[in-house]
Design a protein around this motif. Structure first.
Motif, short mmCIF file in Angstrom:
data_model
loop_
_atom_site.label_atom_id
_atom_site.label_comp_id
_atom_site.label_asym_id
_atom_site.label_seq_id
_atom_site.Cartn_x
_atom_site.Cartn_y
_atom_site.Cartn_z
N GLU A 185 0.83 -1.09 0.16
CA GLU A 185 0.04 0.02 0.06
C GLU A 185 0.93 1.14 0.06
OE1 GLU A 185 -2.88 -0.06 3.35
OE2 GLU A 185 -4.01 -1.58 2.59
N SER A 186 0.46 2.04 -0.65
CA SER A 186 1.17 3.47 -0.73
C SER A 186 0.00 4.57 -0.66
CB SER A 186 1.97 3.77 -2.10
OG SER A 186 1.11 3.59 -3.24
N PHE A 187 0.68 5.69 -0.09
CA PHE A 187 -0.13 6.83 0.03
C PHE A 187 -0.16 7.92 -1.07
CE2 PHE A 187 -1.37 11.12 1.88
CZ PHE A 187 -2.56 10.92 2.40
N ASP A 188 -1.22 8.29 -1.54
CA ASP A 188 -0.93 9.41 -2.85
C ASP A 188 -1.45 10.59 -2.22
OD1 ASP A 188 -0.96 10.79 -4.89
OD2 ASP A 188 -2.07 9.41 -6.02
N PRO A 189 -0.47 11.71 -1.87
CA PRO A 189 -0.64 12.92 -1.31
C PRO A 189 -1.32 13.59 -2.26
CG PRO A 189 1.60 12.86 -1.98
CD PRO A 189 0.95 11.41 -2.16
N VAL A 190 -1.64 13.52 -3.44
CA VAL A 190 -2.20 14.24 -4.45
C VAL A 190 -3.60 14.05 -4.23
CG1 VAL A 190 -2.69 14.88 -6.83
CG2 VAL A 190 -0.52 14.33 -6.08
N THR A 191 -4.23 12.72 -4.52
CA THR A 191 -5.51 12.38 -4.18
C THR A 191 -6.01 12.10 -2.78
OG1 THR A 191 -5.12 9.93 -4.63
CG2 THR A 191 -5.52 11.42 -6.56
N THR A 229 -5.43 9.30 -1.07
CA THR A 229 -6.10 7.92 -0.77
C THR A 229 -4.99 7.03 -0.74
OG1 THR A 229 -6.17 7.74 -3.43
CG2 THR A 229 -8.01 8.62 -2.29
N LYS A 230 -5.47 5.87 -0.38
CA LYS A 230 -4.42 4.84 -0.56
C LYS A 230 -4.47 4.18 -1.64
CE LYS A 230 -4.14 3.73 4.64
NZ LYS A 230 -4.45 2.64 5.69
N LYS A 231 -3.37 3.63 -2.30
CA LYS A 231 -3.21 2.77 -3.40
C LYS A 231 -2.63 1.49 -3.18
CE LYS A 231 -3.24 6.70 -6.76
NZ LYS A 231 -2.57 7.20 -8.14
N VAL A 232 -3.19 0.59 -3.91
CA VAL A 232 -2.58 -0.89 -3.64
C VAL A 232 -2.16 -1.24 -5.22
CG1 VAL A 232 -3.24 -3.21 -3.30
CG2 VAL A 232 -4.48 -1.39 -2.01
N ASN A 233 -0.99 -2.08 -5.02
CA ASN A 233 -0.22 -2.53 -6.31
C ASN A 233 -0.89 -3.62 -6.92
OD1 ASN A 233 0.47 -3.88 -4.20
ND2 ASN A 233 2.26 -4.55 -5.25
N ASN A 234 -0.45 -3.91 -8.13
CA ASN A 234 -1.19 -5.24 -8.64
C ASN A 234 -0.50 -6.62 -8.29
OD1 ASN A 234 -2.61 -6.79 -10.45
ND2 ASN A 234 -1.41 -6.36 -12.40
N PHE A 235 -1.02 -6.72 -6.92
CA PHE A 235 -0.33 -7.82 -6.31
C PHE A 235 -0.88 -9.34 -6.72
CE2 PHE A 235 -4.04 -6.50 -3.81
CZ PHE A 235 -4.57 -7.72 -3.36
N ASP A 236 -0.12 -10.37 -6.40
CA ASP A 236 -0.59 -11.67 -6.55
C ASP A 236 -0.96 -12.47 -5.35
OD1 ASP A 236 0.61 -11.69 -9.10
OD2 ASP A 236 2.75 -12.35 -8.60
N ASN A 237 -2.25 -13.00 -5.56
CA ASN A 237 -2.83 -13.85 -4.52
C ASN A 237 -2.70 -15.30 -4.60
OD1 ASN A 237 -4.88 -14.96 -2.83
ND2 ASN A 237 -6.10 -13.16 -2.89
N SER A 238 -1.89 -15.82 -3.63
CA SER A 238 -1.18 -16.99 -3.59
C SER A 238 -2.53 -18.16 -3.79
CB SER A 238 -0.47 -17.48 -2.43
OG SER A 238 0.73 -16.64 -2.77
#
Length: 474
Positions: free
Chosen positions: A81-87, A89-98
């Motif tokens: 997760e990363s925080f976007d100071p512009v919007t 909001t929290k952004k989540v990367n395109n992760f894999d779900n085992s």
């Protein structure tokens, strides 16, 4: 077994014959499955079969493109997760779900397996229609095919839905659970936040070995031994207890048999979990039974002879090893005997009286009649039930779990592996998954339990339930 091999070989041999001897439209059906039906005038069926093929291709393209390439690693991109100071909001990367990678990969493989069977069946059907058409025979319309599915082939229609249910509810979960046993899926590797991966036979090695820091091997052997003892004793104690009780109630010398039968049937009317919870509280450390034992001096007597620890102040019916094992079996007898009594009553009433009378005329005693006529007849009829009872008791979750909810182990090796001396494999598995999220070890235990149940079933049915004994009881 030989017949099955011949049938299986014939199934694929007919497919090969269809490919070899089929006309151009039959062979083109290897590529577009509905062409053969269309060429033979079965337009609706041809369109449906082609639509099924297109749907299969779309599903496999989706699964194959998304999940199958990642099956070897079960994913490499972890969730972040990363925080976007512009919007803001929290952004989540395109992760894999085992978990999803493994599940959908298994679903895709199962779909491919059944589609392959349908693919072979479809080509064989097209070849049969081709032969019928060449011989001047009748080619069924779609309506006639539908009518046949509710008449001549109604068994196929009836078995279709249950087969789908077995695949969805049994086959896929069993395969999925088995695969989990070869991964490191536990509380530290839980999707979607974390990934888990393949570890080979490491979990099996952990289960069968023991060390200072890891006591799974020590606990597994002891729980396995108790599980087998419990399954055998619980099954045969209730089985023979029910037979002897039915024999006693049905004896001509017993007064008021209907009253005695009613008393035991009442215990069946009460839900089992209610009985177990109530009895568990009654025999608890502060329960009514301990209060009575303390008042009559039984607790002090047991302390003096060393069966209860000095100064404990109560009898550990369900809170100490040994005591708890015995009490669980005794309580199970009380709960299980009435069921067996009803089953045995029906069998005893159906034993031919002429056999019993002939045995008495020949001078046989009551004991000889029971062991030479009654018991062999009961064992022959109830053999399958006895086998399933053993398997059911290996997986008897309710009795153990509900009676030992307040049990706490004092053995550190058991505590380290999150097990208890009174656990069965199934309750240990539940505790590992529900309370500690140790899915990898729970899966291994589930595999071992499954193998034990299959082995016992095959052995028991081959020895106990033989088909060559029927004439013996005619």
């Amino acid at each position: 077994m030989e017949e099955d091999k011949v049938s299986l070989a014939g199934y694929f041999k007919d497919f090969g014959r269809a490919v070899k001897n089929g006309n151009i439209w039959t062979r083109l059906s290897l590529i577009i499955m509905g062409l053969g039906h269309l060429a033979n005038g079965q337009y609706i069926k041809g369109c449906i079969v082609t639509a099924v093929e297109v749907l299969f291709a779309w599903v496999i393209a989706l699964i194959g493109g998304t999940y199958w390439p990642k099956l070897s690693t079960l994913g490499t991109v972890q969730r972040k997760e990363s925080f976007d100071p512009v919007t803001m909001t929290k952004k989540v990367n395109n992760f894999d779900n085992s978990l999803l990678i493994l599940l959908f990969s298994i679903v895709g493989i199962v779909i491919c397996f059944f589609f392959a069977l349908y693919y072979i069946y479809n080509l064989k059907q097209i070849y049969k229609v081709q032969q019928a058409k060449e011989a001047g025979g009748h080619v069924n319309t779609f309506r006639e095919d539908c009518r046949e599915m509710v008449n001549g082939k109604f068994y196929v229609t009836l078995l279709g839905l249950p087969t789908m249910g077995v695949v969805l509810i049994n086959v896929i979960p069993i395969v999925f659970m088995t695969c989990i046993g070869f991964t490191n899926y536990d509380i530290d590797h839980q999707p979607p936040t974390y990934l888990f991966t393949w570890v080979g036979l490491k979990n099996f090695q952990t289960l069968f070995t023991s060390s200072v820091s890891d006591s799974f091997g020590y606990v597994f052997i002891r729980i396995l031994i108790w599980t087998i003892i419990w399954a055998v004793v619980a099954t045969f104690s209730t089985f023979f207890g029910g037979i002897f009780l039915a024999k006693f109630i049905n004896d001509k010398r017993t007064k008021l048999p209907a009253m005695w039968r009613t008393f035991f049937v009442i215990t069946i009317a009460i839900p089992q979990f209610v009985t177990l919870l109530l009895v568990g509280k009654m025999f608890g450390n502060n329960g009514i039974v301990n209060g009575i034992c303390s008042q009559i001096g039984l607790t002090d007597f047991l302390e003096n002879i060393g069966l209860v620890s000095k100064g404990l102040g109560y009898i550990p019916f369900l809170s100490k090893p040994g005591w708890a094992h015995v009490m669980i079996i005794l309580i199970n007898i009380w709960v299980g005997v009435p069921y067996q009594m009803l089953s045995a009553t029906g069998l005893l009433m159906n034993i031919p009286t002429d056999q019993l009378e002939a045995a008495k005329i020949d001078g046989a005693s009551e004991r000889q009649i029971f062991w030479k006529i009654t018991m062999p007849y009961i064992m022959f009829v109830m053999g399958p039930s006895l086998v399933t009872s053993i398997i059911a008791n290996i997986n008897n979750f309710n009795v153990i779990y509900l009676l030992t909810t307040d049990y706490t182990t004092t053995n550190m090796r058991f505590a380290t592996s999150h097990g208890k001396e009174v656990d069965l494999l199934i309750t240990w598995l539940f505790n590992l998954t529900n309370n500690y999220s140790n899915f990898k070890m729970a899966s291994v235990i589930g595999i071992i339990t499954f193998v034990i149940c299959v082995a016992l079933t095959l052995l028991s049915f081959s020895r106990l339930v033989r088909g060559d004994r029927e004439e013996e009881f005619q």
